[in-house]
Design an enzyme around this catalytic site. Structure first.
Site: not given
Length: 612
Positions: A228, A234-239, A284, A295
Site C-alpha cells: 500500500s 491517517a484517515g485516508l481509507g487505507s483499510s 470493513e 470509505d
C-alpha cells in the site's frame, strides 16, 4: 425464463460462474480452448431461441458455429467453478479524503468524499494442487501468516443457515462465525507489539471472513500479498482500500465478476462494482465494527460521492459523482496521532452547550458541500477553468475555517495551512476528524515551479510528510494477468511475481513497479477499471453517438474473433454480423437496439469498435 448468456468478451479474465437473473439461474456459454479464456456474458437469449439459432446457422452452412454453441454448452455444464492454477493477477483500490462536510455529516448533513491516487495493491498467486495453504502477506506492516485450508472452520461457515453466496447482502457479522475465526487469528504475530498485533489481526479477520464466506474447502492454495502507498491511521481509507482489493480478488477467483473492459455496458459494470462493494463492506465491519460504508464505496467506485446519513438505523444515502474531475492534490500528513471519537465528542459537547452557535456552523458546512455538488453537476462544468478551480478552493478554505471554529483543528494543521497560504500554492483544509491526521491542498494550476519548490522545502523543514497525488481518480482495478511492460524492450512484458513485488522499495518503488499511474493521460496499459466502462461510442467520422450495451459487446467480440486464431468458431465476420444484426433487431427490447440504419449494416457492425 432460463437462458444462455452470450455477450462475448476475450479480455483474459476468468470465466463466470452462473449468475442470477430474477429467480432463474443462467448458464453461461463459453469457449476456453486457449490460455487466454474467452467468456460469454451479458446478453440473454432464451434457450429455445438458441436452438433456432443453431438450426439457422446450419441451414446457412455455418456448421462450425452450431458445433461451437453445442460444445460450449457442454463445457459450461462440466467446468469447475475455478481453476487451481490460474495465472497470477492483481487488484488495486484507492484511498479517499473527505473534501467537504466533516463533522456536519454526523448530524444528518451532506458530505463529499473523493478517491485519491494513493492506492493499495494485491497480488494473488495460485499454488500447485498439492499445496493446501493460504498465505496473507503485508510487508509494509511486517505481517505474514499462513493457514492450512483444511484446518479452517469450514463446518460452521458452510452450515445452510450461515452459508453466504456472492450475490448475498450481508449487513452485519455473524457472532458465531467471528468466534469461530478467533483461534486462527490469536496465533498471529506473537512477537509484535500489542498495537501492531491488533492491526495484523484486524486485517487478517477481514481476509478470513471473506475467504470462508465465499470460498469452500476445495479452494486452491494461494499467496495473497498486499502492498500500500496509503499512510495507515491517517484517515485516508487505507483499510477500505485493502478490503476492496480482497473482495474483488476473491470474487474474481470465484469467476463471479464480468469485465472490466471499456466496451462493457454501464449497467453491467455498476453491478460488478456493487457486488465488490457489498463484500468490501463486510471486510470493513471486521476491522471497524460499525463503519459508515462511505470509505469502501469510494474505494470501489472511484471518483467521488455525496453521502448523507439521516437515520443511523440504516445505511447512508450515497450519490455517485461520475463526472468529478481529476484535480492535482497535495496531501500532507502531520504525523500527529488523533482519535476520531475524541474529536466527534468534542463537537457534540460544544453543540450541547452552545446550540444556537454550533447549529448554524454545521448548516453552513452542509451548504458548502451542496454548493460544490451543484457546481460539479452543471452541464458546462469545466475543471480546467481557473475560475472553477478558484471556487472549489475557496469552498475548501471556508470549510476549514468553520471546522476550526468547532475546535477540531490542530496547531500542525494550522501551520500547514499558513505555509500554503504564504507561498500562494493553493487552498488547504483538514480532512477527516481533525485534531491531527492529514491536510489536503487543492493546488493552484497557476502556481509556478519555483512556488511549488518553496512549498516543498518549507514543509520538509517542518518535518511534515507530503504526497503529490490527484483527487477523483479510478476505483477498483484489475491487472489480469500480472504482466506489465514498464518500458521494457520485451514485447511480452514483465511478470510481476511475489519476489519482485515484495522487493519494491517503499511507496515510490511500488508505484514504479505496478502503479496504475497518476492523471488521465498517464494511465498504465494493462490495468482495467469498472469505473471506466460504458464510455461513448465514436463513429467513423470521429463523432460521439449512443450505442446499446448489447451491440457494443457484440461488435467487440466479432472484431476479436476476426483476428485471433483461437477465437469463437463463428462464420466469417460479415456473415456473422449480418445474422446477429437481424437477431438483435428481432429479439432485443427496443431500448437496447441500435438505430435501424446501423442495425441493418453489417459493415458498421464490423468496424464500429475495436477490441481493448
Amino acid at each position: 425464463m432460463p437462458g444462455l448468456n452470450v455477450d462475448w468478451h476475450l479480455g483474459g479474465l476468468p470465466l463466470h460462474s452462473p449468475t442470477l437473473s430474477g429467480d432463474s439461474k443462467l448458464r453461461t456459454l463459453s469457449w476456453n480452448n486457449h490460455t487466454a479464456p474467452a467468456s460469454v456474458n451479458g446478453w440473454i437469449l432464451p434457450e429455445e431461441d438458441v436452438e433456432d439459432k443453431m438450426e439457422t446457422l446450419q441451414t446457412n452452412g455455418n456448421d462450425a458455429a452450431a458445433i461451437g454453441y453445442r460444445a460450449a454448452e457442454r463445457q459450461t455444464m462440466d467446468r469447475k467453478s475455478y481453476s487451481p492454477m490460474m495465472p497470477a493477477f492483481m487488484t488495486s483500490a484507492p484511498g479517499k479524503v473527505i473534501v467537504y462536510g466533516e463533522h456536519a455529516v454526523v448530524y444528518g448533513k451532506a458530505a463529499m468524499a473523493a478517491a485519491i491516487a494513493l492506492r493499495s495493491y494485491l497480488l494473488v498467486t495460485a499454488l500447485s494442487k498439492s499445496h493446501r495453504t493460504i498465505t496473507l502477506r503485508f510487508p509494509d506492516i511486517d505481517m505474514e501468516h499462513t493457514w492450512k485450508i483444511d484446518e479452517l472452520p469450514w463446518s460452521i461457515f458452510s452450515q445452510p443457515s450461515k452459508k453466504k453466496y456472492y450475490y448475498d447482502l450481508v449487513d452485519k457479522l455473524d457472532p458465531e462465525l467471528v468466534e469461530a475465526m478467533q483461534p486462527h487469528l490469536s496465533i498471529m504475530s506473537p512477537k509484535a507489539s500489542p498495537e501492531d498485533r491488533k492491526i495484523h489481526q484486524n486485517a487478517a479477520s477481514a481476509f478470513l471472513y471473506l475467504f470462508l464466506s465465499l470460498g469452500s474447502r476445495n479452494f486452491p492454495g494461494c499467496v495473497y500479498t498486499l502492498r500500500s502507498t496509503i499512510p495507515i491511521g491517517a484517515g485516508l481509507g487505507s483499510s477500505a482500500s485493502i478490503s476492496v482489493c480482497l473482495s474483488s480478488a476473491i470474487l474474481l477467483q470465484l469467476r463471479t465478476l464480468s469485465g472490466p473492459h471499456t466496451d462493457q455496458p454501464r449497467e453491467e459494470a455498476d453491478l460488478q462494482i456493487e457486488r465488490i462493494n457489498r463484500w468490501a463492506f463486510v471486510g470493513e465491519m471486521c476491522i471497524h465494527g460499525n463503519p459508515s460504508g462511505v470509505d469502501n464505496t469510494v474505494a470501489t467506485g472511484g471518483k467521488a460521492v455525496v453521502f448523507k446519513r439521516g437515520d443511523y438505523s440504516g445505511p447512508p444515502t450515497v450519490t455517485p459523482l461520475r463526472n468529478f474531475p481529476e484535480l492535482p492534490l497535495l496531501l500532507v500528513n502531520t504525523r500527529q496521532s488523533r482519535s476520531t471519537s475524541t474529536e466527534v465528542a468534542k463537537v457534540a459537547a460544544l453543540r450541547n452547550s452552545q446550540p444556537a452557535v454550533v447549529e448554524p456552523i454545521l448548516e453552513a458546512i452542509s451548504q458548502i458541500t451542496e454548493s460544490a455538488h451543484q457546481l460539479i453537476s452543471k452541464s458546462d462544468f469545466d475543471a480546467k477553468d481557473a475560475g472553477t478551480v478558484q471556487t472549489l478552493g475557496d469552498l475548501m478554505k471556508t470549510n476549514h475555517g468553520l471546522l476550526a471554529a468547532l475546535g477540531v483543528s490542530h496547531p500542525k494543521l494550522e501551520r500547514i495551512r499558513d505555509i500554503v497560504d504564504t507561498v500562494g500554492a493553493g487552498w488547504t483544509k483538514l480532512t477527516g476528524a481533525g485534531g491531527g491526521g492529514s491536510a489536503i491542498t487543492l493546488l493552484n494550476s497557476n502556481a509556478s515551479p519555483s512556488t511549488l519548490q518553496r512549498l516543498e522545502k518549507a514543509l520538509a523543514n517542518e518535518g511534515f510528510e507530503k504526497y503529490e497525488t490527484t483527487l477523483g481518480g479510478d476505483g477498483v482495478g484489475v491487472l489480469w494477468p500480472a504482466i506489465l511492460h514498464n518500458g521494457s524492450d520485451d514485447e511480452n512484458g514483465e511478470d510481476i511475481d511475489q519476489e519482485i513485488f515484495m522487493d519494491a522499495d517503499g511507496r515510490e518503488g511500488i508505484e514504479r513497479l505496478v502503479g496504475v499511474g497518476v492523471g488521465a493521460l498517464e494511465k498504465r496499459d494493462g490495468w482495467k477499471f469498472w469505473s471506466n466502462a460504458g464510455g461513448p461510442h465514436v463513429n467513423s467520422e470521429g463523432k460521439q453517438e449512443p450505442i446499446s450495451g448489447a451491440y457494443r459487446q457484440l461488435v467487440h467480440a466479432l472484431n476479436v474473433a476476426a483476428d485471433e486464431e483461437y477465437s469463437i468458431p463463428l462464420c466469417p465476420v460479415k456473415e456473422a454480423s449480418a445474422y446477429l444484426c437481424q437477431y438483435t433487431k428481432s429479439k432485443l427490447p427496443q431500448e437496447r437496439r441500435l438505430e435501424r440504419e446501423n442495425v441493418a449494416s453489417s459493415n458498421v457492425l464490423a468496424r464500429s469498435l475495436s477490441p481493448d
